[in-house]
Design a protein around this motif. Sequence first.
Motif, PDB file in Angstrom:
ATOM      1  N   ILE A  91      73.432  37.794 103.951  1.00  0.00           N
ATOM      2  CA  ILE A  91      73.595  36.868 102.821  1.00  0.00           C
ATOM      3  C   ILE A  91      73.872  35.449 103.296  1.00  0.00           C
ATOM      4  O   ILE A  91      74.300  35.228 104.428  1.00  0.00           O
ATOM      5  CB  ILE A  91      74.756  37.319 101.903  1.00  0.00           C
ATOM      6  N   VAL A  92      73.599  34.505 102.390  1.00  0.00           N
ATOM      7  CA  VAL A  92      74.010  33.127 102.644  1.00  0.00           C
ATOM      8  C   VAL A  92      75.532  33.073 102.538  1.00  0.00           C
ATOM      9  O   VAL A  92      76.096  33.482 101.516  1.00  0.00           O
ATOM     10  CB  VAL A  92      73.382  32.157 101.619  1.00  0.00           C
ATOM     11  N   PRO A  93      76.216  32.626 103.582  1.00  0.00           N
ATOM     12  CA  PRO A  93      77.682  32.650 103.560  1.00  0.00           C
ATOM     13  C   PRO A  93      78.264  31.552 102.684  1.00  0.00           C
ATOM     14  O   PRO A  93      77.582  30.609 102.284  1.00  0.00           O
ATOM     15  CB  PRO A  93      78.045  32.420 105.026  1.00  0.00           C
ATOM     16  N   ASP A  94      79.541  31.688 102.403  1.00  0.00           N
ATOM     17  CA  ASP A  94      80.267  30.618 101.716  1.00  0.00           C
ATOM     18  C   ASP A  94      80.488  29.476 102.705  1.00  0.00           C
ATOM     19  O   ASP A  94      80.964  29.696 103.821  1.00  0.00           O
ATOM     20  CB  ASP A  94      81.615  31.129 101.195  1.00  0.00           C
ATOM     21  N   ILE A  95      80.147  28.279 102.288  1.00  0.00           N
ATOM     22  CA  ILE A  95      80.289  27.097 103.143  1.00  0.00           C
ATOM     23  C   ILE A  95      81.439  26.242 102.616  1.00  0.00           C
ATOM     24  O   ILE A  95      81.525  25.952 101.427  1.00  0.00           O
ATOM     25  CB  ILE A  95      78.999  26.250 103.148  1.00  0.00           C
ATOM     26  N   THR A  96      82.324  25.843 103.520  1.00  0.00           N
ATOM     27  CA  THR A  96      83.423  24.949 103.144  1.00  0.00           C
ATOM     28  C   THR A  96      83.252  23.640 103.903  1.00  0.00           C
ATOM     29  O   THR A  96      83.423  23.589 105.125  1.00  0.00           O
ATOM     30  CB  THR A  96      84.792  25.576 103.485  1.00  0.00           C
ATOM     31  N   LEU A  97      82.892  22.590 103.174  1.00  0.00           N
ATOM     32  CA  LEU A  97      82.656  21.298 103.810  1.00  0.00           C
ATOM     33  C   LEU A  97      83.962  20.542 104.028  1.00  0.00           C
ATOM     34  O   LEU A  97      84.878  20.604 103.197  1.00  0.00           O
ATOM     35  CB  LEU A  97      81.723  20.442 102.958  1.00  0.00           C
ATOM     36  N   GLY A  98      84.032  19.816 105.152  1.00  0.00           N
ATOM     37  CA  GLY A  98      85.153  18.923 105.390  1.00  0.00           C
ATOM     38  C   GLY A  98      84.979  17.656 104.566  1.00  0.00           C
ATOM     39  O   GLY A  98      84.072  17.562 103.720  1.00  0.00           O
ATOM     40  N   ASP A  99      85.823  16.675 104.794  1.00  0.00           N
ATOM     41  CA  ASP A  99      85.743  15.417 104.035  1.00  0.00           C
ATOM     42  C   ASP A  99      84.536  14.622 104.512  1.00  0.00           C
ATOM     43  O   ASP A  99      84.610  13.827 105.453  1.00  0.00           O
ATOM     44  CB  ASP A  99      87.029  14.610 104.233  1.00  0.00           C
ATOM     45  N   TYR A 100      83.405  14.849 103.853  1.00  0.00           N
ATOM     46  CA  TYR A 100      82.140  14.232 104.288  1.00  0.00           C
ATOM     47  C   TYR A 100      82.032  12.755 103.927  1.00  0.00           C
ATOM     48  O   TYR A 100      81.052  12.102 104.282  1.00  0.00           O
ATOM     49  CB  TYR A 100      80.957  15.009 103.701  1.00  0.00           C
ATOM     50  N   LYS A 101      83.045  12.227 103.219  1.00  0.00           N
ATOM     51  CA  LYS A 101      83.017  10.801 102.860  1.00  0.00           C
ATOM     52  C   LYS A 101      83.770   9.935 103.869  1.00  0.00           C
ATOM     53  O   LYS A 101      83.800   8.713 103.732  1.00  0.00           O
ATOM     54  CB  LYS A 101      83.618  10.602 101.472  1.00  0.00           C
ATOM     55  N   LYS A 102      84.362  10.571 104.875  1.00  0.00           N
ATOM     56  CA  LYS A 102      85.137   9.821 105.866  1.00  0.00           C
ATOM     57  C   LYS A 102      84.747  10.215 107.290  1.00  0.00           C
ATOM     58  O   LYS A 102      85.591  10.482 108.129  1.00  0.00           O
ATOM     59  CB  LYS A 102      86.639  10.046 105.642  1.00  0.00           C
TER      60      LYS A 102
END
Length: 424
Positions: free
Chosen positions: A112-123
């Motif tokens: 399956i496509v895993p759950d992705i947790t993004l970091g602070d992509y605006k900084k």
Amino acid sequence: MKHTLKKSSETQVIVTIDLDKTDLATAKRVALQHISKNLKVPGFRAGKVPANVAEKHADPLELANHTTEHAMNIALNDVAVAEDLRVLDRPQVDLKDFKPYDSLSFEATIDIVPDITLGDYKKLKAKKAKVEVTDAEVEEVVERMRSQLAEKKAVKREASSGDEVNIDFIGKQDDKPFDGGTANGYDLVLGSNSFIPGFEEAIIGHKTGEKFDVPLAFPKDYHADHLKGAEVVFEVTLNEVKEVVLPEVDDKFAEKVGPFKTVEGMREDIRSELLQQKEKTVEDQYKDDLVAELVEISKVPVPQVLVDDQAKQIEQDALQNLMYRGMSPDQYLQQQGYKDHDEWHEKEFKVAAERRVQAGLALAELSKIENIDVSKEELDQRHALMLEQYPTMKDQLDSPDARRDLANRVITEKTVDRLVELNS
């Protein structure tokens, strides 16, 4: 239908499914419809055999196999919807028990496509490198242009640095010719450093028609293992010496190389072109750095099935590139010092594949968060551009799969542009 789901990893789940009579009855009807299309029964036209008649004439084993296959496919689809699973590949199924048309139990391992947790992509901290074009870089282009317009005149004198010579040569190691060491009618500019050190220098001072030996040693870091540090002798025949007369860099020269009236205008155009090239390179590198940093600060599990697919594609590209370069895979393995193909795959293809998969998953998650999509107009415009570039591939580019891939590519590009915008 009853099912239980167990997460074996962040990229894989194991589903246990139990089906009853009702579930199997539905699957059996679907199976009979499928079988009846190719069933020949006296008194009925092909494809028009009723289900109750088809059941009496169908092969029992074939019917059972089709029923279980349809039952499992239907059940797996229902579970995927119920559990909100984004399935990556065909599940691996293990049949546990089947009582014909009464009950069916099986277990399926699903990527399956895993759950992705993004970091602070605006900084993000990545910075774009500064771009500068030096006078030396401009002059390097000017010199290449001079070489392209140079006049070449045959001369009787001894060859000197800067001359172009035409030679025949045979390279021998222990009095035997070695692979890649022989050529006839080869044009060589002395001082271009095209050959191993010492070869071009040894030709200087000789005249047309002379035959001579050039004893040399290959560099110890030479790419071909069998020639590293090898002592060889080149038997050389000097066929012709040409003096290379470079044109003066003046306004007439500028007019010849392009729509320029002055040398200054020519140099400014060269500088502008170099600047654009460098800016494009720096911009692309900045985007790559941002994406790499996004992956680094995020939680992006890697599904092995996607890595395997990417690795295969990267390997195909690598083999094709080697073919264009006239190099075999074995020669490349020797050059890089890999002991076998497995080590090559592990150190190059697998690593690159994992990076691509992680980048793709992170950007896909970002596109969802930022609500990035592609409109029909955007897709049509990009599709038309592709058709202009590759008119002979119209059928392939018009296919649903190609349009879907194109849409994904456009969304990815827009997502990267959004990442740049957010960090500018």
